[in-house]
Design a protein around this motif. Structure first.
Motif, PDB file in Angstrom:
ATOM      1  N   ARG A 116      37.255  29.230 -16.761  1.00  0.00           N
ATOM      2  CA  ARG A 116      36.417  28.957 -17.938  1.00  0.00           C
ATOM      3  C   ARG A 116      36.104  27.461 -18.050  1.00  0.00           C
ATOM      4  N   ARG A 165      40.978  23.482 -26.700  1.00  0.00           N
ATOM      5  CA  ARG A 165      39.983  24.343 -27.327  1.00  0.00           C
ATOM      6  C   ARG A 165      40.069  25.764 -26.758  1.00  0.00           C
ATOM      7  N   LEU A 166      40.209  25.878 -25.442  1.00  0.00           N
ATOM      8  CA  LEU A 166      40.280  27.196 -24.803  1.00  0.00           C
ATOM      9  C   LEU A 166      41.578  27.921 -25.160  1.00  0.00           C
ATOM     10  N   VAL A 226      43.138  27.628 -27.988  1.00  0.00           N
ATOM     11  CA  VAL A 226      43.001  28.118 -29.369  1.00  0.00           C
ATOM     12  C   VAL A 226      42.272  29.456 -29.378  1.00  0.00           C
ATOM     13  N   THR A 227      41.220  29.578 -28.536  1.00  0.00           N
ATOM     14  CA  THR A 227      40.403  30.814 -28.541  1.00  0.00           C
ATOM     15  C   THR A 227      40.919  31.860 -27.576  1.00  0.00           C
ATOM     16  N   HIS A 228      41.653  31.489 -26.551  1.00  0.00           N
ATOM     17  CA  HIS A 228      42.137  32.429 -25.529  1.00  0.00           C
ATOM     18  C   HIS A 228      43.622  32.165 -25.283  1.00  0.00           C
TER      19      HIS A 228
END
Length: 327
Positions: free
Chosen positions: A32, A16-17, A19-21
């Motif tokens: 994070r 998930r991280l 994908v966003t970062h």
């Protein structure tokens, strides 16, 4: 290919991280996520193995959608499945090409005047399987002895239910002793519930199977199963075997019927004992012919003599005949 297990919470969170970062360093992703950098790197390797992360041109990782990852990961497996399906279809087509040959040969083997000896366990199984698959209207079976082996029951129950599901009328006749054999009793209840009719009787001449009143299978030697079987399609012999089955079937008792131990009339089992008793047979001979234990026969004989008020076996036979019990 190896089956993919569950994706744990740590791996899912790192995905998930990413994908966003996408461009952040491992250390920042670790902060994070509240993880160590080593945990993040391990999760990234798992994600890369699943095709969910791919090396980015500028370094680091680029997240890939699950759909794209699945297409890439499963492409080889899907190709293998397609090749296997193609091979299966080709093999099936080659085998089905022999259907005409088989039907022609089977029609020759089904000559109405034939009586054939089948030897070898594989050949016997092939013939029995063929008869079961093509049985369309009736299946009549004589099963002498005290009951079926449990291995035979497991095989027979499934085949019998498939046969009954095709609308075939099925009748099976055991000897009375089978009532005391728990696995056979359970088998009888199972196929009775599926539509079969089950009876028992005293004496049976031999194991026999008749399909559609068109063919019959008998042991070549009842005392030696390795001797093979006889496949009968001759109309005269087959007609006699069908009448023989009906004779014994008419004398049988429904497997679910309760046998009365007392009363003015003997049960069918007692009548069979009396007939052999009147013929001068000893208890061990009666036990062998009826598929009972000598102890059971002795108990039945003693009970009958007491009911008849007889002092000897001969007198018991005479009084039973006078009572009409032997007719």
């Amino acid at each position: 290919m190896r089956e993919i297990g569950e994706i744990d919470a740590t791996t899912s969170q790192v995905y998930r991280l990413r994908v966003t970062h996408a461009t952040e360093p491992v250390e920042r992703i670790a902060v994070r996520a509240g993880m160590t950098p080593q945990d993040v790197e391990a999760a990234e390797l798992r994600l890369a193995g699943l095709g969910l992360l791919q090396p980015a041109p500028g370094g680091g990782w680029a997240a890939v959608s699950p759909e794209t990852a699945a297409d890439t990961l499963l492409a080889t497996a899907q190709k293998e499945v397609l090749e296997q399906q193609t091979a299966i279809a080709a093999t099936r087509a080659r085998l089905h090409a022999l259907t005409g040959v088989y039907l022609e040969a089977r029609s020759l083997r089904s000559d109405k005047g034939s009586i054939e000896i089948i030897e070898g366990i594989d050949n016997i199984r092939s013939v029995m399987d063929d008869l079961a698959r093509h049985c369309s209207s009736s299946l009549d079976v004589l099963v002498p002895g005290g009951g079926l082996a449990e291995a035979a029951i497991r095989t027979s129950a499934r085949l019998d239910e498939e046969t009954l599901a095709r609308g075939v009328r099925m009748r099976t006749l055991f000897q009375h002793a089978a009532r005391k054999h728990l696995p056979t009793a359970r088998y009888a209840a199972q196929i009775s519930a599926a539509g079969a009719r089950i009876r028992t009787t005293g004496v049976l001449p031999s194991r026999m199977l008749i399909t559609d009143n068109e063919s019959a299978v008998l042991p070549a030697d009842p005392e030696n199963q390795a001797a093979g079987v006889v496949l009968v399609r001759d109309p005269a012999v087959l007609g006699f075997l069908c009448r023989l089955f009906e004779h014994h079937w008419d004398r049988g008792l429904d497997f679910t019927a309760e046998e009365q131990e007392n009363g003015p009339e003997p049960t069918q089992l007692e009548r069979d004992v009396l007939l052999l008793l009147a013929a001068g047979k000893k208890n061990d001979v009666i036990a062998h012919q009826l598929g009972l234990s000598p102890r059971s026969v002795s108990r039945i004989v003693a009970h009958l003599m007491d009911r008849l008020g007889a002092n000897s076996r001969f007198q018991a036979g005479v009084r039973a005949a006078m009572n009409g019990w032997l007719s």
